[in-house]
Write a protein that holds these residues in place. Structure first.
Motif, short mmCIF file in Angstrom:
data_model
loop_
_atom_site.label_atom_id
_atom_site.label_comp_id
_atom_site.label_asym_id
_atom_site.label_seq_id
_atom_site.Cartn_x
_atom_site.Cartn_y
_atom_site.Cartn_z
N ARG A 129 48.41 47.57 66.21
CA ARG A 129 47.17 47.98 65.54
C ARG A 129 46.86 46.87 64.56
O ARG A 129 47.69 46.54 63.71
CB ARG A 129 47.36 49.29 64.79
CG ARG A 129 47.26 50.53 65.64
CD ARG A 129 47.23 51.80 64.78
NE ARG A 129 48.38 51.88 63.89
CZ ARG A 129 49.54 52.47 64.18
NH1 ARG A 129 49.69 53.03 65.35
NH2 ARG A 129 50.52 52.51 63.32
N PHE A 130 45.71 46.27 64.69
CA PHE A 130 45.34 45.15 63.84
C PHE A 130 44.57 45.65 62.62
O PHE A 130 43.64 46.46 62.76
CB PHE A 130 44.52 44.12 64.63
CG PHE A 130 45.29 43.51 65.76
CD1 PHE A 130 46.15 42.45 65.52
CD2 PHE A 130 45.18 43.98 67.06
CE1 PHE A 130 46.88 41.87 66.55
CE2 PHE A 130 45.90 43.43 68.10
CZ PHE A 130 46.75 42.37 67.84
N HIS A 131 44.98 45.19 61.45
CA HIS A 131 44.35 45.58 60.18
C HIS A 131 43.84 44.31 59.51
O HIS A 131 44.62 43.46 59.11
CB HIS A 131 45.36 46.27 59.25
CG HIS A 131 45.97 47.49 59.87
ND1 HIS A 131 45.37 48.73 59.81
CD2 HIS A 131 47.10 47.66 60.58
CE1 HIS A 131 46.11 49.61 60.44
NE2 HIS A 131 47.18 48.99 60.92
#
Length: 155
Positions: A129-131
């Motif tokens: 999951r890219f933040h």
């Protein structure tokens, strides 16, 4: 004291070329199973080709297969894989093909139907999951790359 063998991952495989053997591990403990070409091919110095392997796989979700070069072909013939390692995603159902290149500056290389051309390594992979952030946290290495840690006389 002997170790308990690890459970094997079941992988569904479709043999597109019924005359060639399925991928197999040459030695106990090998990480890669040998892939073979279904066609004859001649590569002049600097030339590349896409070689079919005669197999397709259905990997479980959360796994991917990676096509790695064979070290013997690299050392003896200068053969490399253009996109090493090639990635076979869990959802891909087509024939696995290998992009080989002859890096030898003087000699051609020949492949014959049934030759082992690459290795297939199957690994569990994580979904990230890219933040997005304005700044990344610091580290000892920071932005150092491309030889920043040394290890070669020219660095």
């Amino acid at each position: 004291m002997s170790e308990t063998p690890r459970p094997r991952l079941d992988v569904l495989i479709r043999r597109i070329d019924p005359e060639l053997p399925l991928p197999e591990y040459a030695q106990p403990g090998d990480a890669g199973a040998d892939l073979r070409t279904t066609v004859d091919a001649e590569l002049a110095p600097g030339e590349r080709a896409v070689l079919p392997t005669g197999i397709a796989v259905a990997l479980p979700d959360g796994y991917a297969a990676f096509v790695h070069p064979r070290s013997g072909l690299a050392a003896r013939c200068g053969v490399a894989l253009v996109n090493a390692p090639g990635t076979v995603d869990a959802g891909y159902r087509g024939e696995i093909k290998v992009i080989v290149v002859n890096l030898d500056p003087r000699e051609g290389v020949s492949f014959r139907r049934g030759d082992r051309i690459a290795q297939l390594v199957i690994q569990q992979v994580e979904k990230a999951r890219f933040h997005e952030v304005a700044e990344l946290p610091g580290s000892a290495r920071a932005e150092g790359g491309f030889g920043s840690t040394g290890g070669h006389a020219a660095v």
